[in-house]
Design a protein around this motif. Structure first.
Motif, PDB file in Angstrom:
ATOM      1  N   VAL A  19       0.840  -1.199   0.000  1.00 47.34           N
ATOM      2  CA  VAL A  19       0.000   0.000   0.000  1.00 47.34           C
ATOM      3  C   VAL A  19       0.874   1.248   0.000  1.00 47.34           C
ATOM      4  CG1 VAL A  19      -1.708   1.308   1.308  1.00 47.34           C
ATOM      5  CG2 VAL A  19      -1.909  -1.174   1.115  1.00 47.34           C
ATOM      6  N   ARG A  20       1.936   1.235   0.807  1.00 40.68           N
ATOM      7  CA  ARG A  20       2.815   2.401   0.881  1.00 40.68           C
ATOM      8  C   ARG A  20       3.531   2.645  -0.447  1.00 40.68           C
ATOM      9  NH1 ARG A  20       7.004   2.245   3.571  1.00 40.68           N
ATOM     10  NH2 ARG A  20       7.238   4.501   3.788  1.00 40.68           N
ATOM     11  N   SER A  29       2.376   1.858  -3.401  1.00 39.04           N
ATOM     12  CA  SER A  29       1.366   2.390  -4.327  1.00 39.04           C
ATOM     13  C   SER A  29       1.083   3.850  -4.033  1.00 39.04           C
ATOM     14  CB  SER A  29       0.068   1.572  -4.212  1.00 39.04           C
ATOM     15  OG  SER A  29       0.294   0.219  -4.553  1.00 39.04           O
ATOM     16  N   MET A  30       1.014   4.189  -2.736  1.00 42.94           N
ATOM     17  CA  MET A  30       0.786   5.574  -2.360  1.00 42.94           C
ATOM     18  C   MET A  30       1.970   6.464  -2.757  1.00 42.94           C
ATOM     19  SD  MET A  30      -2.228   6.036  -0.981  1.00 42.94           S
ATOM     20  CE  MET A  30      -2.798   4.914  -2.266  1.00 42.94           C
ATOM     21  N   LEU A  84       1.624   7.119  -6.388  1.00 36.58           N
ATOM     22  CA  LEU A  84       0.532   8.068  -6.618  1.00 36.58           C
ATOM     23  C   LEU A  84       0.952   9.476  -6.208  1.00 36.58           C
ATOM     24  CD1 LEU A  84      -2.445   8.458  -7.421  1.00 36.58           C
ATOM     25  CD2 LEU A  84      -3.065   7.944  -5.055  1.00 36.58           C
ATOM     26  N   HIS A  85       1.640   9.597  -5.084  1.00 33.28           N
ATOM     27  CA  HIS A  85       2.086  10.903  -4.599  1.00 33.28           C
ATOM     28  C   HIS A  85       3.066  11.543  -5.579  1.00 33.28           C
ATOM     29  CE1 HIS A  85       3.201  13.952  -1.633  1.00 33.28           C
ATOM     30  NE2 HIS A  85       4.460  13.719  -1.931  1.00 33.28           N
ATOM     31  N   SER A  99       1.136  12.229  -9.190  1.00 37.53           N
ATOM     32  CA  SER A  99       0.058  13.223  -9.105  1.00 37.53           C
ATOM     33  C   SER A  99       0.641  14.605  -8.838  1.00 37.53           C
ATOM     34  CB  SER A  99      -0.929  12.847  -7.990  1.00 37.53           C
ATOM     35  OG  SER A  99      -0.284  12.815  -6.731  1.00 37.53           O
ATOM     36  N   ILE A 143      -5.323  14.574  -3.298  1.00 35.76           N
ATOM     37  CA  ILE A 143      -4.864  13.184  -3.393  1.00 35.76           C
ATOM     38  C   ILE A 143      -3.380  13.096  -3.047  1.00 35.76           C
ATOM     39  CG2 ILE A 143      -4.440  11.297  -5.020  1.00 35.76           C
ATOM     40  CD1 ILE A 143      -6.985  12.208  -6.496  1.00 35.76           C
ATOM     41  N   ALA A 144      -2.588  14.047  -3.554  1.00 37.17           N
ATOM     42  CA  ALA A 144      -1.152  14.038  -3.276  1.00 37.17           C
ATOM     43  C   ALA A 144      -0.873  14.230  -1.791  1.00 37.17           C
ATOM     44  CB  ALA A 144      -0.456  15.132  -4.092  1.00 37.17           C
ATOM     45  N   SER A 188      -1.941  10.867   0.031  1.00 32.51           N
ATOM     46  CA  SER A 188      -0.993   9.801  -0.282  1.00 32.51           C
ATOM     47  C   SER A 188       0.379  10.092   0.308  1.00 32.51           C
ATOM     48  CB  SER A 188      -0.893   9.615  -1.803  1.00 32.51           C
ATOM     49  OG  SER A 188      -0.473  10.817  -2.434  1.00 32.51           O
ATOM     50  N   VAL A 243       0.277   8.999   3.937  1.00 27.30           N
ATOM     51  CA  VAL A 243       0.362   7.539   4.040  1.00 27.30           C
ATOM     52  C   VAL A 243       1.778   7.062   3.741  1.00 27.30           C
ATOM     53  CG1 VAL A 243      -0.500   5.370   3.093  1.00 27.30           C
ATOM     54  CG2 VAL A 243      -2.074   7.266   3.477  1.00 27.30           C
ATOM     55  N   THR A 244       2.426   7.678   2.780  1.00 28.25           N
ATOM     56  CA  THR A 244       3.758   7.230   2.357  1.00 28.25           C
ATOM     57  C   THR A 244       4.799   7.454   3.443  1.00 28.25           C
ATOM     58  OG1 THR A 244       3.232   7.701   0.049  1.00 28.25           O
ATOM     59  CG2 THR A 244       5.558   7.567   0.642  1.00 28.25           C
TER      60      THR A 244
END
Length: 506
Positions: A7-8, A10-11, A14-15, A18, A153-154, A157, A160-161
């Motif tokens: 998950v991290r 993927s985040m 995405l970070h 994005s 979103i950034a 994410s 989370v990252t």
């Protein structure tokens, strides 16, 4: 077979992407939005001919009404922003349709004629660019909304990252490596103002929510948006024109009645269907202390001066939305809090900028290998935006003092200087030697900012602008310091890259 991403991971992907895709637009939004916290001060500096005065609001309203009657008696509406101690000019708008065009003029409060001031958009240009990007209004707002959604979103994410996000905040390892230094700078700027970043993005989206999600109001009110505003307690319900001419009272008399009824001076007066027998004058007052961005209003019959009604009580949903708008625009903030908002806005711009630079540093070729096309394109866009936009902003202020006061379409020339210098700086970034690119790119806005207080002292030279001139000089010195640090960093990297190049040849 490759292992599935966590998950991290993927985040993190995405970070990274994005933030890159809209980073350059976000930087421009943050810079111009942050400057808009001092929108009145910018407008005052760019109109030095307006001096402090104690105007009579009622008399100024009467003179403004006479000017509008001569200019466009058959208009669909007039708007008069009354003078006050901070802004002695009377600002008027008039239009024949709500779809535009909207005409504008600044009037002298004493004479009621056009004020002898230089033509400029002042801080209003930066304010509107912040959410419209100088594009057609709906197009610009949709682009800004899309960028704000991606930024949200950034941000999420990114949280989370970075599982060690708060620990990393207290660690700055500038000398370990270029990538580590930029990562730590990105984390510090992002975490320190993280609550502000989340607030400003979310409230910005709420501010544009009527455009983003209009279906409920359109369905419930069958497209009658004005009736919705009246029911929600945002404005007073209007009345249709009578279709026959009517004689209106002097606006000054109605303003005097509004002042007596509310105990304060209206900040704005709007006239619907002027010249009609059913013309309505609505007085808007400053929002009361608090977060909610809601203006008390009183409506009057333009012919008789009889009070027609007052704005209704706002419901919970309307008040919640008004609080979001108030938080975003910070009208409630006193000087110390407004300064804190300004600093947090600068941190937002710095977070975006360090993230964009970090993307290129992390992907820089090793062993003196040539840059790929994509990496070079991102580096040039970074230079053109992070250094080019401030150069354009400084040029916007500088030409306000350098252009002749009587120049035709002077405001357009100022806006043209903003975009022209920005484009030139961005184009030049492609020609800069890579080792000295940041040094040269940052020196340009530094010199222009430093030239602003000099030009102001030579052309206007008034003590009331010392604060603005000091801020411009400080910005110039900060850019000059950044250019020097960039040059020092490039000099530190140069020997090691030369050794690697010689090793590769051997």
């Amino acid at each position: 077979m490759s292992r599935p991403r966590s998950v991290r991971q993927s985040m993190a992907w995405l970070h990274t992407w994005s933030g890159l895709v809209v980073g350059w637009v976000l930087f421009a939004i943050f810079v111009t939005g942050t400057a808009s916290y001092y929108r009145p001060e910018i407008s005052h500096w760019m109109r030095p001919e307006l001096s402090a005065a104690k105007p009579d609001p009622a008399a100024a309203a009467t003179r403004a009404g006479a000017f509008l009657q001569r200019t466009m008696p058959d208009a669909a509406g007039w708007s008069i922003k009354l003078p006050n101690a901070e802004n002695p000019a009377v600002e008027v708008y008039w239009w024949q349709s709500f779809n535009g065009p909207f005409h504008h003029a600044l009037l002298d409060s004493a004479s009621g004629e056009r004020a002898a001031v230089r033509d400029t958009q002042g801080g209003d240009f930066l304010y509107r660019f912040h959410y419209e990007l100088s594009l057609p209004p709906l197009v610009g707002r949709w682009i800004v909304s899309a960028c704000a959604m991606i930024l949200l979103i950034a941000l999420i994410s990114g949280i989370v990252t970075h599982r060690r996000i708060f620990a990393d905040f207290f660690t700055f390892r500038r000398d370990r490596s270029a990538q580590r230094g930029w990562l730590d700078a990105h984390n510090v700027m992002g975490v320190l103002a993280l609550p502000f970043h989340l607030m400003i993005v979310y409230t910005g989206l709420v501010t544009l929510s009527a455009m983003l999600m209009p279906w409920a109001v359109q369905t419930a009110y069958r497209g009658d948006i004005l009736r919705y505003y009246a029911d929600a307690g945002i404005m007073i319900a209007g009345r249709p024109p009578a279709g026959r001419p009517g004689a209106a009272l002097p606006l000054g008399e109605i303003v005097s009645r509004a002042m007596a009824a509310a105990g304060e001076t209206p900040e704005l007066v709007m006239i619907a269907h002027p010249g009609d027998a059913a013309a309505t004058v609505t007085a808007y007052f400053e929002e009361p202390p608090g977060l909610a961005h809601l203006h008390p209003q009183i409506a009057y019959d333009a012919s008789t001066g009889v009070e027609l009604g007052r704005v209704g009580e706002a419901g919970a949903a309307t008040r919640t939305g008004a609080v979001m708008v108030g938080l975003h625009e910070a009208h409630f903030a006193a000087a110390p809090l407004r300064l804190m908002f300004f600093v947090c806005g600068l941190m937002g711009a710095a977070t975006v900028a360090t993230g964009l630079v970090l993307w290129t540093v992390a992907r820089a070729p090793k062993n003196a290998a040539p840059e790929g096309l994509g990496l070079r394109l991102v580096r040039i866009l970074n230079l053109g935006t992070i250094a080019g936009l401030p150069a354009g902003l400084a040029a916007y202020f500088l030409v306000n003092r350098l252009l002749p006061v009587s120049l035709d379409a002077r405001a357009d020339w100022e806006v043209g200087a903003f975009f022209g210098v920005w484009v030139l700086a961005a184009a030049a970034s492609a020609l800069y030697p890579p080792k000295r690119a940041w040094t040269m790119a940052l020196t340009v806005p530094a010199l222009i900012f430093l030239a602003i207080p000099i030009s102001d002292s030579l052309t206007v030279g008034e003590l009331r602008f010392l604060g603005f001139d000091f801020a411009m000089a400080l910005l110039g010195l900060l850019f000059l310091l950044a250019a020097r640090l960039a040059g020092r960093r490039a000099a530190m990297r140069q020997p090691s890259r030369a050794n690697l190049h010689r090793a590769a040849e051997a």
